[in-house]
Enzyme design. Structure first.
Site, PDB file in Angstrom:
ATOM      1  N   LYS A 268      78.395 -14.054 -73.983  1.00 59.88           N
ATOM      2  CA  LYS A 268      78.640 -12.993 -72.998  1.00 59.88           C
ATOM      3  C   LYS A 268      78.607 -11.633 -73.690  1.00 59.88           C
ATOM      4  O   LYS A 268      78.597 -11.541 -74.925  1.00 59.88           O
ATOM      5  CB  LYS A 268      79.986 -13.210 -72.308  1.00 59.88           C
TER       6      LYS A 268
ATOM      7  N   TYR B  35      83.458  19.619 -85.180  1.00 56.82           N
ATOM      8  CA  TYR B  35      84.237  20.110 -84.052  1.00 56.82           C
ATOM      9  C   TYR B  35      85.736  20.111 -84.349  1.00 56.82           C
ATOM     10  O   TYR B  35      86.267  19.186 -84.950  1.00 56.82           O
ATOM     11  CB  TYR B  35      84.015  19.225 -82.826  1.00 56.82           C
TER      12      TYR B  35
END
Length: 375
Positions: free
Chosen positions: A34, A263
């Site tokens: 999955k 940043y």
């Protein structure tokens, strides 16, 4: 065209499947693929796992099962949760093996099977909730479902009974309690003349740490990718990580001490330093928190710390006075020389689990395969 890439060693997947199959024997192994094979690629992992000895596959959603079928996978595919009742026709059309734990979904399957005129009864696995309390039937409902699917005239029949453990990696007592609850229900079902079919309870942690849980089949997800549910599991078996995440230096700059790259200007350089820029960021699945939790990369066989905040597309790394060149390989996950940065290291630094790290690697990172018959 970017140098950032996820390399998947399918020979490692095959070796893990073979080894775990031996540990689980005589129980058979179901490979859980999955979430795009836990970020490793569902189709390649499925094909290699089956070739290495897995007897069936497991997915979470109808769409995941369809993707495997469209790729030519013919092995049994177990769905680990009930999908919406409206998708019952797709489940039947694509020959998926559904899990059932509600009358609503069972009757949707019955209705669709009758409408489609299936020639052979559709096999389903009934899921019993023994303590996970997420999905699954209580014992009363599970017994009703087994009785309902035992009807000779019904186009749906139970071919499996299973449960899922909540803490198999860390709590032996609660796991033992769940096994006892499952065994007690099974005894009651058999006393009522019911044959639930294939029995399975074990996930990766349970099949390694709780031999009593192995039953007829084990559902192995994390382990086939060479990752461990816990340190205790790591001490018990030796697995080979299949995934490596690499990039390359795209820019170099020399900066004075106390400069604050990236940043937010969150952290100053310790002194005059060379800062390398790497074209990978949180949009690729690199946790932003690594920049505040001691995240490092490997370049030329040495560890180097992040020099500032992880941004969407790029990170910056403090090289100090060491030499480097644009184009040098950067290992973010995996081995370079004698050193390694593991998925577990990222998970520990960011207060999460390895499952979230590998499934969080973005689709914009190309997967490059080796071994297992892939180029």
């Amino acid at each position: 065209m970017r140098p950032s890439v996820v390399d998947i060693d399918l020979d490692a997947v095959a070796a893990n499947v073979e080894m775990l199959s031996k540990v689980a024997s005589p129980a058979r192994l179901c490979a859980v693929v999955k979430a795009d094979g836990y970020g490793h690629g569902d189709v390649p992992v499925a094909e290699v796992s089956l070739a290495a000895g897995a007897s069936m596959l497991a997915v979470a959603m109808v769409e995941e099962g369809i993707r495997l079928r469209e790729a030519g996978v013919t092995a049994p595919i177990l769905m680990l949760s009930e999908p919406p009742p409206a998708s019952a026709g797709e489940v039947i059309h694509w020959a998926l093996t559904p899990t059932v734990y509600s009358h609503v979904f069972l009757e949707a399957l019955v209705s669709e099977a009758l409408r489609l005129g299936v020639e052979e009864p559709l096999g389903v696995h009934v899921k019993l909730d023994t303590g996970m309390h997420r999905v699954g039937s209580d014992s009363s409902t599970a017994m009703e479902l087994l009785h309902r699917t035992a009807a000779k005239s019904l186009p749906v029949t139970a071919v499996g009974l299973w449960t899922h453990f909540a803490v198999a990696d860390v709590d032996r007592d609660y796991t033992a309690l769940q096994i006892d609850r499952f065994d007690s229900f099974l005894a009651s079902a058999r006393d009522a003349g019911l044959d639930p079919g294939v029995l399975h309870t074990a996930n990766t942690a349970a099949m390694i740490l709780h031999p009593r849980s192995r039953a007829d089949l084990v559902r192995v997800g994390l382990g086939i990718y060479g990752l461990y549910p816990s340190a205790e599991c790591a001490a018990a078996v030796r697995l080979t990580p299949a995934l490596k995440l690499t990039s390359a230096i795209s820019h170099l700059g020399r900066h004075e001490g106390d400069e604050r790259p990236s940043y937010g200007r969150r952290q100053p350089l310790d002194g005059e330093s060379t800062v390398a820029t790497i074209p990978i960021g949180y949009a690729d699945g690199m946790p932003r928190m690594l920049s505040q939790r001691g995240g490092e990369v490997l370049i030329r066989g040495r560890r180097y710390p992040l020099a500032g905040t992880v941004t969407m597309d790029q990170i910056v790394v403090d090289l100090g006075d060491d030499e480097a060149a644009v184009g040098d390989e950067v290992v973010l996950l995996g081995r370079q020389g004698d050193l390694e940065i593991s998925v577990d290291e990222w998970a520990e630094r960011t207060d999460t689990i390895s499952y979230e790290i590998v499934t969080g690697l973005s689709p914009r990172l190309p997967r490059r395969y080796s071994g297992g018959g892939y180029a």
